[in-house]
Design a protein around this motif. Sequence first.
Motif, PDB file in Angstrom:
ATOM      1  N   UNK A 112       0.942 109.979 -14.614  1.00 41.35           N
ATOM      2  CA  UNK A 112       0.972 108.500 -14.888  1.00 41.35           C
ATOM      3  C   UNK A 112       0.049 107.907 -13.717  1.00 41.35           C
ATOM      4  N   UNK A 113       0.369 108.149 -12.524  1.00 46.52           N
ATOM      5  CA  UNK A 113      -0.150 107.555 -11.464  1.00 46.52           C
ATOM      6  C   UNK A 113      -1.400 108.062 -11.342  1.00 46.52           C
ATOM      7  N   UNK A 114      -1.913 109.190 -11.478  1.00 42.62           N
ATOM      8  CA  UNK A 114      -3.377 109.601 -11.464  1.00 42.62           C
ATOM      9  C   UNK A 114      -4.383 108.900 -12.634  1.00 42.62           C
ATOM     10  N   UNK A 115      -3.678 108.720 -13.953  1.00 43.71           N
ATOM     11  CA  UNK A 115      -4.240 108.047 -14.831  1.00 43.71           C
ATOM     12  C   UNK A 115      -4.497 106.323 -14.411  1.00 43.71           C
ATOM     13  N   UNK A 116      -3.296 105.720 -14.025  1.00 42.71           N
ATOM     14  CA  UNK A 116      -3.568 104.520 -13.499  1.00 42.71           C
ATOM     15  C   UNK A 116      -4.590 104.301 -12.380  1.00 42.71           C
ATOM     16  N   UNK A 117      -4.685 105.387 -11.647  1.00 38.37           N
ATOM     17  CA  UNK A 117      -5.709 104.945 -10.535  1.00 38.37           C
ATOM     18  C   UNK A 117      -7.145 105.103 -11.093  1.00 38.37           C
ATOM     19  N   UNK A 118      -7.196 106.054 -12.166  1.00 36.23           N
ATOM     20  CA  UNK A 118      -8.504 106.274 -12.571  1.00 36.23           C
ATOM     21  C   UNK A 118      -8.770 104.859 -13.407  1.00 36.23           C
ATOM     22  N   UNK A 119      -7.626 104.512 -14.262  1.00 36.22           N
ATOM     23  CA  UNK A 119      -8.140 103.502 -15.159  1.00 36.22           C
ATOM     24  C   UNK A 119      -8.420 102.060 -14.220  1.00 36.22           C
TER      25      UNK A 119
END
Length: 402
Positions: free
Chosen positions: A15-22
């Motif tokens: 989730x954190x990785x996706x939030x950073x990318x987003x």
Amino acid sequence: MPREVEYEPVSVKELLAEMKDTAELLIDLSYSAVLLRSDTVAEEVIDLESRMDVLQLRARMGLLMAARNPEDAEALAPVLGVVGAAEKISDAAGDIAKVVLEDIGLPEAMRAALPESVETLVRAAVESESGLAGRTLGDLNLETETGVRVIAVRRSGDWLTDPDADTVLEPGDVVLLRGPEDGVAEVYEDLCGAAYEPPDPPVESSADLDRAMDSVVLMKDISELAVDLAYGAVLFDDDGLAEEVLELEAEVDALQSRFEAWTLRAAAEVDDPVSLRGLVHLAAATEVISDAALEISEGVLRGLGTHPVIQEAVLESDEILARYGVAAGSRLDGATLGDVAVKTETGMRVIAVRRGDGSRAPSGKETGWVVSPGPGTRLHADDVLIAKGTRAGAERLAELTD
């Protein structure tokens, strides 16, 4: 209407990785919407902002379930800070998009100030007749051939924010392209079968308004740099990088103060002062992004360290951060970033350089951090580079430093 969200077991790291990318995608998209005056791009920002709301709720639920005692709470507090910061960036990007969607007044000349700061970002639909349809990104090798990178793909209403070499472009996909304008124009035509049309040149403006707009652009550049350095601070648990973020945030605050003065003076020189409202919105949203960067690095600044889940998430995100030491005798030892054409040769953007130990530095060599180095920045053995880009680019950069 907002969708309902219920707790379900999830990987907080993912989730954190996706939030950073987003969050990083949202910054690019929101300013591109302003540059292109595009309702379509702005609507994509609003969709992604809604997606971020769900991601942050799920991340918070997962973190709450993981805290079992005071020690867990202390260790997870910086993780909550990173989650909250990503949501702040998302909200700020949404506010920027609304400048376009709600037709809030914005000087036409603002589009003249952004192109040098905003790398061309274009939304393109993959036509069924396109020669690129049905092929993987690895097979197309767009980044090496044209300098253009596919940073996201929207398919059947869902976003893929970390396309890789195995991602197949399918007819009906909507892709986001980023890169030099010539390369983007070429890839856009191959995908859509139509010529890319850049925005029209804007009209001239007053000196005070020019200063106000230049301030917003500089605030944007510094805020984006602060976000990159903040993720570097938590990835490498580096106090020095975190302190640089603190200084950059203070610089953005000072720029906003000067921006307000120049905007008020410019209001007396324009026919319709209301047309400056959008500029004020841009500055306010940009300042929020710099605040979010500080929030990301706050755990490091306050001695709480970095939780491993944050480090793993940053390493697994789409654009990675890499740190390499310059070895004696390597191609970079004694050369400038421009001499070796690091960005062109590797695709990596060097965002900071930490000078080596001053006791071993040659005469006149500075020590400490060099933030946002340029082509003229000369490197030496024992310097440490912090760079951002793809994994393949990081491997190429490693070869230059060895």
